[in-house]
Write a protein that holds these residues in place. Structure first.
Motif, short mmCIF file in Angstrom:
data_model
loop_
_atom_site.label_atom_id
_atom_site.label_comp_id
_atom_site.label_asym_id
_atom_site.label_seq_id
_atom_site.Cartn_x
_atom_site.Cartn_y
_atom_site.Cartn_z
N SER A 135 -16.73 2.52 -18.20
CA SER A 135 -16.02 1.35 -17.69
C SER A 135 -14.96 1.76 -16.67
CB SER A 135 -15.35 0.60 -18.85
OG SER A 135 -14.50 -0.42 -18.39
N ALA A 136 -14.25 2.83 -16.98
CA ALA A 136 -13.22 3.32 -16.07
C ALA A 136 -13.84 3.77 -14.75
CB ALA A 136 -12.46 4.47 -16.72
N LEU A 137 -14.99 4.43 -14.82
CA LEU A 137 -15.68 4.89 -13.61
C LEU A 137 -15.97 3.72 -12.68
CD1 LEU A 137 -18.63 7.40 -13.49
CD2 LEU A 137 -18.66 5.32 -12.14
N LEU A 138 -16.51 2.64 -13.22
CA LEU A 138 -16.83 1.49 -12.39
C LEU A 138 -15.56 0.86 -11.82
CD1 LEU A 138 -19.64 -0.13 -14.56
CD2 LEU A 138 -19.91 1.24 -12.49
N ASN A 139 -14.50 0.81 -12.62
CA ASN A 139 -13.24 0.23 -12.14
C ASN A 139 -12.64 1.09 -11.02
OD1 ASN A 139 -13.41 -1.87 -13.98
ND2 ASN A 139 -12.21 -0.80 -15.54
N VAL A 140 -12.74 2.40 -11.17
CA VAL A 140 -12.21 3.30 -10.14
C VAL A 140 -12.97 3.12 -8.84
CG1 VAL A 140 -12.06 5.73 -9.45
CG2 VAL A 140 -11.21 5.01 -11.69
N MET A 141 -14.29 3.11 -8.92
CA MET A 141 -15.10 3.02 -7.71
C MET A 141 -14.98 1.63 -7.05
SD MET A 141 -16.17 6.04 -7.40
CE MET A 141 -17.21 5.80 -5.96
N ALA A 142 -14.49 0.64 -7.80
CA ALA A 142 -14.32 -0.72 -7.25
C ALA A 142 -12.94 -0.95 -6.64
CB ALA A 142 -14.58 -1.75 -8.34
N LEU A 143 -12.09 0.06 -6.67
CA LEU A 143 -10.76 -0.12 -6.09
C LEU A 143 -10.87 -0.47 -4.61
CD1 LEU A 143 -8.80 2.83 -7.74
CD2 LEU A 143 -8.40 0.39 -8.10
N PRO A 144 -9.98 -1.34 -4.11
CA PRO A 144 -10.08 -1.75 -2.70
C PRO A 144 -9.75 -0.62 -1.75
CG PRO A 144 -8.04 -2.57 -3.68
CD PRO A 144 -8.86 -2.00 -4.80
N ARG A 145 -10.37 -0.66 -0.57
CA ARG A 145 -10.05 0.29 0.48
C ARG A 145 -8.80 -0.19 1.21
NH1 ARG A 145 -12.68 2.29 -2.75
NH2 ARG A 145 -14.75 3.23 -2.50
N TYR A 146 -8.30 0.61 2.12
CA TYR A 146 -7.03 0.33 2.77
C TYR A 146 -7.24 -0.07 4.23
CZ TYR A 146 -4.52 2.34 -1.19
OH TYR A 146 -4.01 2.59 -2.43
N SER A 147 -6.38 -0.95 4.71
CA SER A 147 -6.44 -1.37 6.11
C SER A 147 -5.70 -0.40 7.02
CB SER A 147 -5.83 -2.76 6.28
OG SER A 147 -4.45 -2.75 5.89
N THR A 148 -4.86 0.46 6.43
CA THR A 148 -4.00 1.34 7.22
C THR A 148 -4.52 2.77 7.35
OG1 THR A 148 -2.72 1.86 5.23
CG2 THR A 148 -1.94 0.03 6.61
N ALA A 149 -5.55 3.14 6.59
CA ALA A 149 -6.05 4.51 6.62
C ALA A 149 -7.45 4.55 6.04
CB ALA A 149 -5.13 5.44 5.82
N ASP A 150 -8.19 5.59 6.37
CA ASP A 150 -9.48 5.83 5.74
C ASP A 150 -9.26 6.45 4.37
OD1 ASP A 150 -10.80 4.91 7.99
OD2 ASP A 150 -11.01 6.91 8.87
N THR A 151 -10.08 6.06 3.41
CA THR A 151 -9.95 6.59 2.05
C THR A 151 -11.32 6.98 1.51
OG1 THR A 151 -10.10 4.36 1.10
CG2 THR A 151 -7.88 5.26 1.49
N ARG A 152 -11.29 7.89 0.54
CA ARG A 152 -12.49 8.31 -0.17
C ARG A 152 -12.16 8.41 -1.66
NH1 ARG A 152 -13.50 7.87 4.51
NH2 ARG A 152 -14.63 9.31 5.90
#
Length: 417
Positions: A247-264
């Motif tokens: 459950s935590a894995l899916l929640n982590v991967m569903a976190l929103p991306r940022y408008s101010t920087a690229d994220t991974r």
């Protein structure tokens, strides 16, 4: 050091690849070469602080690697010392006139990756493939070789200004080695810092004096502790750690991306449970956050931790999150970038590109660079194309060895400039 000597040394390091903080044979060979040059390198507590490292290899594992190191030609005394006190190595060469103190980082560690045994893979075809579950799939074997080649050239005449401090670093993969060396003062007094990296899917010998896009990162491990129970007879009495982690894995991967920087974000491993008919009482996850902005990376890390802890609260499972490593973004100083590019332009064997090399990964050389810049120095991250036909961190990765003397020539001329 002639080209054939560089090749032989690189292939030796490649054949006996060792992962993070287990570079026991590698560092022992480095120490032996430096001592043959008349240098007395710093090792152990003088070069790194093992006690600052999260998830440092167990004594049992270090002993097994040490035994193999001795059996494959490393000096027994150096091996014993590295196994007990750490694998970082620092050496200094002083020039014949006053000048700046240079810090040059050469990483030594391999990846925990099984190397290809395909006949199309040069290390396998030519007999220097590593056959015990580790692999130099990121060119660190060439970096270590370049460091030793440069030391041999500089001690030949000491005809340069200042001092060159060689930083042979463990554990770049996972972002843990630089911090352990900084804790021992490895960057103290350094005026100019340079890291070098070969490969990067560029033509062999293509030189860039600096990089852009190095990602800040945090590496994490999450341990989930639940309650075991009979999966059929009394499942309600259990607290399922593996379900919580999933459950935590899916929640982590569903976190929103940022408008101010690229994220991974990446979840690299997930293990848990003991048997098919037992409610899993434990699970372990490793994961990472990265960003082109250091502050965004920190914020994303906190959101990941909240997602992990939130899943634990929902399922009645305790969650312990530990940061195991990390690095920052890096700004290269124009003075060094331009000088390297000018030097490369004057070398017939080098190829030069326009602007900076774009990076898509992370490297804790950034921590050395920041430390030097914070004390008033300058820093850059030099790249040299390796002509690699397979990508980094791939079982088929290999380097065109003609890139090594190009890198060596450029750095030598930079020091003597």
């Amino acid at each position: 050091m002639q080209f054939d000597e560089l090749v032989a040394l690189r292939r030796d390091f490649h054949r006996y690849a060792e992962p993070a903080f287990l570079e026991i044979r590698t560092s022992s060979i480095v120490v032996s070469h430096l001592r043959k040059l008349g240098l007395e390198p710093l090792t152990g507590q003088a070069a790194m602080r093992a006690e600052t490292v999260v998830d440092y290899p167990t004594a049992q594992r270090r002993e097994l690697v040490a035994e193999r190191a001795v059996n494959t030609g490393a000096d027994a005394a150096s091996v014993e010392h590295a196994a007990e006190f750490g694998t970082a190595v620092i050496a200094e060469v002083t020039g014949n006139r006053p000048g700046p103190t240079w810090g040059l980082r050469f990483d030594m560690d391999a990846l925990p990756l099984a190397e290809s045994d395909s006949s199309e893979h040069a290390p396998a075809a030519l007999g220097f493939r590593c056959d015990y579950g580790a692999m130099h799939a990121c060119a660190h074997d060439t970096h270590t070789t370049i460091g030793l080649g440069l030391a041999s050239r500089l001690v030949a005449d000491n005809d340069f200004a200042g001092t060159v401090r060689f930083l042979f670093q463990p554990a770049e993969e996972g972002g843990r080695g630089a911090a352990s060396m900084l804790a021992a003062g490895a960057a103290d007094g350094v005026d100019r810092f340079v890291a070098v990296h070969l490969g990067l899917d560029e033509p062999a010998g293509k030189v860039s004096g600096g990089i852009q896009g190095l990602l800040a990162t945090t590496k994490m491990r999450a341990n989930f502790s639940g309650t075991a129970a009979h999966a059929a007879g009394a499942p309600e009495q259990g607290a399922n750690a593996l379900v919580t982690a999933a459950s935590a894995l899916l929640n982590v991967m569903a976190l929103p991306r940022y408008s101010t920087a690229d994220t991974r974000i990446n979840v690299g491993t997930l293990h848990g449970g003991d048997n098919v008919n037992i409610v899993p009482s434990w699970a372990e996850m490793t994961l990472e956050a990265r960003s082109t902005d250091t502050e965004v990376s920190k914020d994303l890390t906190e959101r990941i931790k909240n997602a992990l802890l939130g899943s634990g609260a929902m399922h009645g499972v305790s969650v312990d999150v530990v940061e195991t490593g990390g690095s920052a973004t890096m700004d290269c100083d124009a003075e060094l970038v331009d000088t390297i590019n000018q030097i490369a332009a004057g070398l017939p064997e080098a190829k030069t590109g326009n602007g900076f090399q774009q990076m898509g990964g992370s490297d804790d050389a950034s921590l050395f660079a920041r430390a030097v810049q914070q004390q008033g120095g300058i820093a850059t991250y030099m790249t040299v194309g390796g002509g690699n036909t397979a990508p980094h961190h791939n079982p088929l990765f290999d380097i065109d060895e003609t890139a090594m003397p190009v890198a060596l020539d450029v750095i030598e001329r930079l020091i003597r400039h």
